[in-house]
Enzyme design. Sequence first.
Site, PDB file in Angstrom:
ATOM      1  N   GLU A 461       1.039  -1.215  -0.089  1.00  0.00           N
ATOM      2  CA  GLU A 461      -0.338   0.152  -0.083  1.00  0.00           C
ATOM      3  C   GLU A 461       1.211   1.279   0.383  1.00  0.00           C
ATOM      4  O   GLU A 461       1.108   1.879  -1.114  1.00  0.00           O
ATOM      5  CB  GLU A 461      -0.898  -0.070   1.430  1.00  0.00           C
ATOM      6  CG  GLU A 461      -1.565   0.707   0.713  1.00  0.00           C
ATOM      7  CD  GLU A 461      -3.251   0.331   2.029  1.00  0.00           C
ATOM      8  OE1 GLU A 461      -3.973   1.788   1.795  1.00  0.00           O
ATOM      9  OE2 GLU A 461      -2.765  -0.131   2.993  1.00  0.00           O
ATOM     10  N   GLU A 734      -2.140   0.513  13.481  1.00  0.00           N
ATOM     11  CA  GLU A 734      -3.180   1.230  12.504  1.00  0.00           C
ATOM     12  C   GLU A 734      -4.987   0.687  13.511  1.00  0.00           C
ATOM     13  O   GLU A 734      -5.994   1.190  13.322  1.00  0.00           O
ATOM     14  CB  GLU A 734      -3.479   0.239  11.642  1.00  0.00           C
ATOM     15  CG  GLU A 734      -4.377   0.516  10.283  1.00  0.00           C
ATOM     16  CD  GLU A 734      -4.051  -0.026   9.238  1.00  0.00           C
ATOM     17  OE1 GLU A 734      -4.766   0.193   7.808  1.00  0.00           O
ATOM     18  OE2 GLU A 734      -3.222  -0.824   8.981  1.00  0.00           O
TER      19      GLU A 734
END
Length: 935
Positions: A461, A734
């Site tokens: 990502e 996260e």
Amino acid sequence: MPATPQVVRVTAEHATDRTAVATARPRLSWVTECATPGWWHAGAELELTGPAGTRTAVLEGEDSVLVDWPFEDLRPREEHALRVRVTGRDGSVSAWSEPRPVVAGFLADGEWSAATVGLADPQRLAEPVLLRRAFTLDVPVARARLYATARGVYQVEVNGREVDDEVLKPGWTAYDHRLLHESTDVTGLLTTGENVLGVRLAGGWFCERFPSGEIGTRLYGDQPAVALQLVVELADGSTRTVATDGTWRATGEGPLRRSGIYPGETFDARRVQHGWSSPGFDDAAWAPVRVDEPCPVPQARMSPGARRLREVAVADVVTTPSGRTVLDFGEDLVGWVRLTVSGPAGTTVTLRHAEVLEGGELCTRPLRTAEATDRYVLAGTGREAWEPWSTFHGFRYVEVDGWPGELDPADLVAVVVSSDLRRTGWFECSHELLSRFHDNVVRGTVGNFLHLPTDCPQRDERLGWTGDIQVFAPTASALLDCDGFLTSWLRDLALEQADHDGVVPYVVPSVRPQVLAAAAWGDAATVVPAVLHERFGDTGVLAAQYESMRAWVDVELAAAGERRLWEGGFQFGDWLDPAAPPDRPGEARTDPDVVATAELFRSADLLARTARLLGREEDAERYAGAAEEVRRAWLREYVTPAARVVGDTQTAYALAIRYGIVTDPAVRAAMGERLAHLVRAAGYRVATGFVGTPLVCDALTGTGHDEAAARLVLQTECPSWLYPVTMGATTVWERWDSLLEDGSVNPGQMTSFNHYAFGAVADWLHRVVAGLAPAAPGYRRIDVAPHPLPGLDSARFVHDTPYGRAESGWRREDGDLVVTAVVPTGTTARVRLPWVREEPVDVVSGRHEWRGPDPDAGRGPGGPVTLASSPAEVLDRPAAYDALMTTLRAHDEHLARAFRDQTRWVPQGRLVDLMRRVPLPVQQRADEAVRAATS
């Protein structure tokens, strides 16, 4: 600090290094220090010495931050020295500052002539390339500047020497619209006679397969390309330009065999072509280059380049249960490993990177499809040193395979890379875990600010997610001098947005196959420019981004329609609410319509304020009216007469309080009370996602609930900010539970251990807990208003503002509170002391200290509690709660966790009535422990 004024720092707007500027009229800033309390800037004299001689400009007034360029436009490659001296209102005059080099690092309009070239006959996708061009200079060199860019990543060598220390140039931009060029002084690398320009080129972001559903797509191109031109000014007054064109030669047979941002590098040292970028090398086996269609004319870089910032030694060598060798570098970092090794030719050393171990083995599942693997094939020539240059990894652990002989951990070192942004903020407090958490925030910011603000640095990502930087921009702006860095990224945002009819993509640069309007994510278009103006005093970024801001708000208003409520359709909502299932992170407790309409109000309000600041009165009236319509609609639709918000969630109340949706003092107070109730009912554990998390502590302290905010931010149970710290985290995660309490990795498909978004609470630590906030753009006026939270004995924040170093802090001492502040020269501060907060004190520049009564001094622990007490009474006595949970965990860890998570810690009822699943003997032991802890 000097007794007379002294100019200690002079900077030019968006300088990419210590000298080069990206525009012909860079705005200028300077910092003055003076020990005289209340010294005030009355004017300045600027002296610019360059090819045309010395020019001066006399400026009157108080301005010293982002002052308009007062001279004629700079011309490309001109080199100047700038000095500043200032005059105070008291008539004092400083000495001249040290000369600050100012080099025009841009090209004139129409001057870019370089072709975009690459390998003519590539044999595989994203094939790494070596390119070269020899040329002769018959006259000594007076000055030479190299301008270079790539669709890929590159490094230039001149006569066998690298031209600079930057990495992963030129970074990643919206390639279809915007390329950046570096501007590098290479005068000292050239010589009379034969010279060689050499380029190492790899695919980088341009050739990467970005995640798109289940299949990665190569969005931009299959092969990298480079464009550069060297402008040489010779001693006889002539100029020679050497640019990429069809005469260059290239080969794909270099030592770099494979390269990608996600895969990593494979480097075969047996294939090194010695002297390839130096005179005398035989390139007969190389072929003419491929010449591509022209790419966008590159613009001068306006933010610092990325560099190697520091090195980290191996902290531990781990032998895993399967017998593999894993190096632990002791912290989650971003960069690569440099190794020094000797062994037989053809030996392959493989380095696999990951952030965590699971079951004692390297855990690569969170990387998804990213291989994150580097391979080095030895040449067999003795001690060989190597490090990657065309990729990067996010990691703490590195599994080493194929090492010849016994591994000495000193032969491997982690190299930390990031955009080279000046550190500007430092927080410290008496609570060890909270201080470590703040360190983690800093480390995660540096790791994710690599050419653009990314969500994470490790998996497949590493994208510029707009929602992440929208919530984190205030924290980033307090920690790093990131004005130019984020301004550059905002230019890409506006370009990508224009491609989607005003809709801001979820990630910038945009690589997602579908772009829909999403609240909080798209609001980066309005929030980030507003933050840069507030923190750096940068009105220019508001002017530059105004059309982008307006286009986004128009999209939001169109989605809201006549009812002025943004309802239905796709939304991320309060993303990663801890209650959301691991595989469905968008299923938050807060209604996405509540979030979306609140974000619409905020953006419309910011746009109206911006329009007024820029003198766009018609727009100001229009969008202020729209914002008011949205605000009233939100209150009408989502708030009951009793001040309850639909959904009754922490995020909903925090939105109303922090965004100014609720303006009635009584309603605001009632919402603050309800928010504090919900925070306690959740056990002072986090119950918010991406949108609510940066707001909830602010909303609590803003409505008088400091103790609830303290219990929330100092919580160590999961989910909380400090839980990851107790689990060994060195960056912000996260997910609140990226690592579960049993040590296993969260089963969700999306799990990162370096994600700065939830670290956005650090801005509250700076502004509220330590008490240092801007009261005027750029900290020209400062708010000093510390909140001495229960559970802390001291806190302090130091920040290098555009006007100089400021500081706010407090400590408990002998039953008193001592508040300290440093106000930079040329600014003032409004001080609200904890014991007389309703009566602010105005102070001038200088160091200040106040002493007053400590509201928490002498506060007793309260009377004894038992299991017959209410859940809230037990929870609000930390000793009692700890005794309860220790007893339950000793009996059954899973039962204890379920009881903790399922209990609503409210002031009604008896705690014992909620313990029906707890065996009676355990209840009795728990009651005894609770009584003992509070008696």
